[in-house]
Motif scaffolding. Structure first.
Motif, PDB file in Angstrom:
ATOM      1  N   GLN A  66       0.849  -1.192   0.000  1.00  0.00           N
ATOM      2  CA  GLN A  66       0.000   0.000   0.000  1.00  0.00           C
ATOM      3  C   GLN A  66       0.881   1.237   0.000  1.00  0.00           C
ATOM      4  O   GLN A  66       1.781   1.366   0.813  1.00  0.00           O
ATOM      5  CB  GLN A  66      -0.903   0.007   1.225  1.00  0.00           C
ATOM      6  N   VAL A  67       0.592   2.151  -0.912  1.00  0.00           N
ATOM      7  CA  VAL A  67       1.372   3.377  -1.010  1.00  0.00           C
ATOM      8  C   VAL A  67       0.792   4.416  -0.063  1.00  0.00           C
ATOM      9  O   VAL A  67      -0.419   4.603   0.016  1.00  0.00           O
ATOM     10  CB  VAL A  67       1.367   3.924  -2.442  1.00  0.00           C
ATOM     11  N   GLN A  68       1.676   5.080   0.665  1.00  0.00           N
ATOM     12  CA  GLN A  68       1.235   6.117   1.590  1.00  0.00           C
ATOM     13  C   GLN A  68       2.209   7.276   1.568  1.00  0.00           C
ATOM     14  O   GLN A  68       3.429   7.072   1.602  1.00  0.00           O
ATOM     15  CB  GLN A  68       1.115   5.551   3.005  1.00  0.00           C
ATOM     16  N   LEU A  69       1.676   8.488   1.502  1.00  0.00           N
ATOM     17  CA  LEU A  69       2.475   9.701   1.566  1.00  0.00           C
ATOM     18  C   LEU A  69       1.964  10.518   2.757  1.00  0.00           C
ATOM     19  O   LEU A  69       0.771  10.813   2.831  1.00  0.00           O
ATOM     20  CB  LEU A  69       2.358  10.513   0.282  1.00  0.00           C
ATOM     21  N   VAL A  70       2.867  10.876   3.660  1.00  0.00           N
ATOM     22  CA  VAL A  70       2.487  11.604   4.859  1.00  0.00           C
ATOM     23  C   VAL A  70       3.273  12.907   4.912  1.00  0.00           C
ATOM     24  O   VAL A  70       4.504  12.888   5.042  1.00  0.00           O
ATOM     25  CB  VAL A  70       2.736  10.767   6.126  1.00  0.00           C
ATOM     26  N   GLU A  71       2.546  14.012   4.835  1.00  0.00           N
ATOM     27  CA  GLU A  71       3.162  15.337   4.864  1.00  0.00           C
ATOM     28  C   GLU A  71       3.228  15.855   6.300  1.00  0.00           C
ATOM     29  O   GLU A  71       2.336  15.573   7.110  1.00  0.00           O
ATOM     30  CB  GLU A  71       2.365  16.320   4.007  1.00  0.00           C
ATOM     31  N   SER A  72       4.262  16.639   6.581  1.00  0.00           N
ATOM     32  CA  SER A  72       4.403  17.256   7.887  1.00  0.00           C
ATOM     33  C   SER A  72       5.241  18.516   7.768  1.00  0.00           C
ATOM     34  O   SER A  72       5.834  18.771   6.714  1.00  0.00           O
ATOM     35  CB  SER A  72       5.056  16.282   8.877  1.00  0.00           C
ATOM     36  N   GLY A  73       5.262  19.309   8.835  1.00  0.00           N
ATOM     37  CA  GLY A  73       6.112  20.486   8.867  1.00  0.00           C
ATOM     38  C   GLY A  73       5.393  21.805   8.684  1.00  0.00           C
ATOM     39  O   GLY A  73       6.014  22.863   8.776  1.00  0.00           O
ATOM     40  N   GLY A  74       4.112  21.756   8.440  1.00  0.00           N
ATOM     41  CA  GLY A  74       3.373  23.003   8.287  1.00  0.00           C
ATOM     42  C   GLY A  74       3.211  23.718   9.615  1.00  0.00           C
ATOM     43  O   GLY A  74       3.581  23.203  10.677  1.00  0.00           O
ATOM     44  N   GLY A  75       2.672  24.922   9.553  1.00  0.00           N
ATOM     45  CA  GLY A  75       2.467  25.687  10.771  1.00  0.00           C
ATOM     46  C   GLY A  75       2.196  27.136  10.458  1.00  0.00           C
ATOM     47  O   GLY A  75       1.931  27.510   9.312  1.00  0.00           O
ATOM     48  N   LEU A  76       2.292  27.950  11.508  1.00  0.00           N
ATOM     49  CA  LEU A  76       2.066  29.382  11.401  1.00  0.00           C
ATOM     50  C   LEU A  76       3.404  30.096  11.338  1.00  0.00           C
ATOM     51  O   LEU A  76       4.280  29.850  12.177  1.00  0.00           O
ATOM     52  CB  LEU A  76       1.261  29.872  12.603  1.00  0.00           C
ATOM     53  N   VAL A  77       3.542  30.969  10.379  1.00  0.00           N
ATOM     54  CA  VAL A  77       4.788  31.709  10.225  1.00  0.00           C
ATOM     55  C   VAL A  77       4.455  33.141   9.818  1.00  0.00           C
ATOM     56  O   VAL A  77       3.429  33.394   9.182  1.00  0.00           O
ATOM     57  CB  VAL A  77       5.709  31.020   9.187  1.00  0.00           C
ATOM     58  N   GLN A  78       5.314  34.066  10.199  1.00  0.00           N
ATOM     59  CA  GLN A  78       5.119  35.459   9.822  1.00  0.00           C
ATOM     60  C   GLN A  78       5.528  35.688   8.369  1.00  0.00           C
ATOM     61  O   GLN A  78       6.357  34.939   7.832  1.00  0.00           O
ATOM     62  CB  GLN A  78       5.934  36.366  10.733  1.00  0.00           C
ATOM     63  N   PRO A  79       4.983  36.695   7.732  1.00  0.00           N
ATOM     64  CA  PRO A  79       5.444  37.028   6.375  1.00  0.00           C
ATOM     65  C   PRO A  79       6.955  37.212   6.351  1.00  0.00           C
ATOM     66  O   PRO A  79       7.531  37.830   7.248  1.00  0.00           O
ATOM     67  CB  PRO A  79       4.715  38.339   6.076  1.00  0.00           C
ATOM     68  N   GLY A  80       7.571  36.631   5.340  1.00  0.00           N
ATOM     69  CA  GLY A  80       9.017  36.673   5.251  1.00  0.00           C
ATOM     70  C   GLY A  80       9.713  35.518   5.934  1.00  0.00           C
ATOM     71  O   GLY A  80      10.923  35.344   5.786  1.00  0.00           O
ATOM     72  N   GLY A  81       8.956  34.729   6.667  1.00  0.00           N
ATOM     73  CA  GLY A  81       9.535  33.599   7.383  1.00  0.00           C
ATOM     74  C   GLY A  81       9.727  32.377   6.512  1.00  0.00           C
ATOM     75  O   GLY A  81       9.435  32.387   5.311  1.00  0.00           O
ATOM     76  N   SER A  82      10.201  31.307   7.150  1.00  0.00           N
ATOM     77  CA  SER A  82      10.518  30.075   6.431  1.00  0.00           C
ATOM     78  C   SER A  82       9.902  28.874   7.129  1.00  0.00           C
ATOM     79  O   SER A  82       9.695  28.873   8.341  1.00  0.00           O
ATOM     80  CB  SER A  82      12.038  29.881   6.366  1.00  0.00           C
ATOM     81  N   LEU A  83       9.630  27.858   6.333  1.00  0.00           N
ATOM     82  CA  LEU A  83       9.190  26.569   6.831  1.00  0.00           C
ATOM     83  C   LEU A  83       9.778  25.493   5.931  1.00  0.00           C
ATOM     84  O   LEU A  83       9.996  25.731   4.742  1.00  0.00           O
ATOM     85  CB  LEU A  83       7.661  26.428   6.801  1.00  0.00           C
ATOM     86  N   LYS A  84       9.996  24.323   6.498  1.00  0.00           N
ATOM     87  CA  LYS A  84      10.424  23.185   5.686  1.00  0.00           C
ATOM     88  C   LYS A  84       9.407  22.062   5.844  1.00  0.00           C
ATOM     89  O   LYS A  84       9.173  21.567   6.951  1.00  0.00           O
ATOM     90  CB  LYS A  84      11.811  22.692   6.095  1.00  0.00           C
ATOM     91  N   LEU A  85       8.813  21.689   4.729  1.00  0.00           N
ATOM     92  CA  LEU A  85       7.842  20.595   4.716  1.00  0.00           C
ATOM     93  C   LEU A  85       8.542  19.291   4.386  1.00  0.00           C
ATOM     94  O   LEU A  85       9.504  19.262   3.618  1.00  0.00           O
ATOM     95  CB  LEU A  85       6.750  20.864   3.692  1.00  0.00           C
ATOM     96  N   SER A  86       8.031  18.216   4.964  1.00  0.00           N
ATOM     97  CA  SER A  86       8.571  16.884   4.703  1.00  0.00           C
ATOM     98  C   SER A  86       7.456  15.967   4.226  1.00  0.00           C
ATOM     99  O   SER A  86       6.294  16.115   4.628  1.00  0.00           O
ATOM    100  CB  SER A  86       9.191  16.296   5.972  1.00  0.00           C
ATOM    101  N   CYS A  87       7.824  15.022   3.391  1.00  0.00           N
ATOM    102  CA  CYS A  87       6.879  14.028   2.905  1.00  0.00           C
ATOM    103  C   CYS A  87       7.529  12.656   3.039  1.00  0.00           C
ATOM    104  O   CYS A  87       8.530  12.375   2.375  1.00  0.00           O
ATOM    105  CB  CYS A  87       6.517  14.302   1.452  1.00  0.00           C
ATOM    106  N   ALA A  88       6.983  11.858   3.923  1.00  0.00           N
ATOM    107  CA  ALA A  88       7.470  10.493   4.118  1.00  0.00           C
ATOM    108  C   ALA A  88       6.676   9.563   3.207  1.00  0.00           C
ATOM    109  O   ALA A  88       5.445   9.537   3.258  1.00  0.00           O
ATOM    110  CB  ALA A  88       7.311  10.082   5.571  1.00  0.00           C
ATOM    111  N   VAL A  89       7.403   8.834   2.380  1.00  0.00           N
ATOM    112  CA  VAL A  89       6.764   7.995   1.367  1.00  0.00           C
ATOM    113  C   VAL A  89       7.023   6.522   1.669  1.00  0.00           C
ATOM    114  O   VAL A  89       8.161   6.130   1.954  1.00  0.00           O
ATOM    115  CB  VAL A  89       7.299   8.336  -0.038  1.00  0.00           C
ATOM    116  N   SER A  90       5.990   5.728   1.612  1.00  0.00           N
ATOM    117  CA  SER A  90       6.136   4.279   1.759  1.00  0.00           C
ATOM    118  C   SER A  90       5.368   3.592   0.646  1.00  0.00           C
ATOM    119  O   SER A  90       4.354   4.107   0.162  1.00  0.00           O
ATOM    120  CB  SER A  90       5.632   3.820   3.128  1.00  0.00           C
ATOM    121  N   GLY A  91       5.884   2.455   0.220  1.00  0.00           N
ATOM    122  CA  GLY A  91       5.229   1.705  -0.836  1.00  0.00           C
ATOM    123  C   GLY A  91       5.525   2.187  -2.239  1.00  0.00           C
ATOM    124  O   GLY A  91       4.974   1.661  -3.214  1.00  0.00           O
ATOM    125  N   LEU A  92       6.373   3.170  -2.369  1.00  0.00           N
ATOM    126  CA  LEU A  92       6.743   3.751  -3.666  1.00  0.00           C
ATOM    127  C   LEU A  92       8.168   4.250  -3.520  1.00  0.00           C
ATOM    128  O   LEU A  92       8.485   4.913  -2.538  1.00  0.00           O
ATOM    129  CB  LEU A  92       5.786   4.883  -4.013  1.00  0.00           C
TER     130      LEU A  92
END
Length: 115
Positions: A1-27
Motif C-alpha cells: 500500500q502506497v502512503q504519503l504523509v506530509e508534515s512540517g506546516g504551521g504558522l509563520v510570519q510574512p518573510g519567514g521560512s518553513l520546511k515541509l517533509s513528505c514520508a513515502v512508503s510503498g513507492l
C-alpha cells in the motif's frame, strides 16, 4: 500500500521560512518525478514544485526563487524548503507523484502566513 504523509506546516510570519517533509512508503521516490501541490480555500489545487529522479527541478512561477524542492532517496523522503513566505502562500500543501495520481493524495499539511 502506497502512503504519503506530509508534515512540517504551521504558522509563520510574512518573510519567514518553513520546511515541509513528505514520508513515502510503498513507492520508491528515486524512480518517480515527485512534486508538491497546494490548495487554498476556495481555489483549485495547484502545482508548486517537482523534482525528477535525475534531480532536475521545476517550480511554479509564483514560488520560483523562494522555494526549494529536494529529495532523500535513501530515506524515501521529499522536502520543500519555503523561504520568504508571502500572504499568497497559505494553503494545505500536499506531496504526490508528478503528474499527481489520484490515489496518492494524503491529508496534507497546513501552512498559515500571518503577522
Amino acid at each position: 500500500q502506497v502512503q504519503l504523509v506530509e508534515s512540517g506546516g504551521g504558522l509563520v510570519q510574512p518573510g519567514g521560512s518553513l520546511k515541509l517533509s513528505c514520508a513515502v512508503s510503498g513507492l520508491t521516490v528515486s524512480t518517480y518525478m515527485m512534486g508538491w501541490f497546494r490548495q487554498a480555500p476556495g481555489k483549485q489545487r495547484e502545482f508548486v514544485a517537482a523534482t525528477h529522479w535525475n534531480t532536475d527541478t521545476r517550480y511554479a512561477d509564483s514560488v520560483k526563487g523562494r522555494f526549494i524542492i529536494s529529495r532523500d532517496n535513501a530515506k524515501n523522503m521529499v522536502y520543500l524548503q519555503m523561504n520568504n513566505l508571502r500572504p499568497a502562500d497559505p494553503a494545505v500543501y500536499y506531496c504526490n507523484a508528478a503528474p499527481p495520481r489520484t490515489e496518492l493524495w494524503g491529508q496534507g499539511t497546513q501552512v498559515t502566513v500571518s503577522s
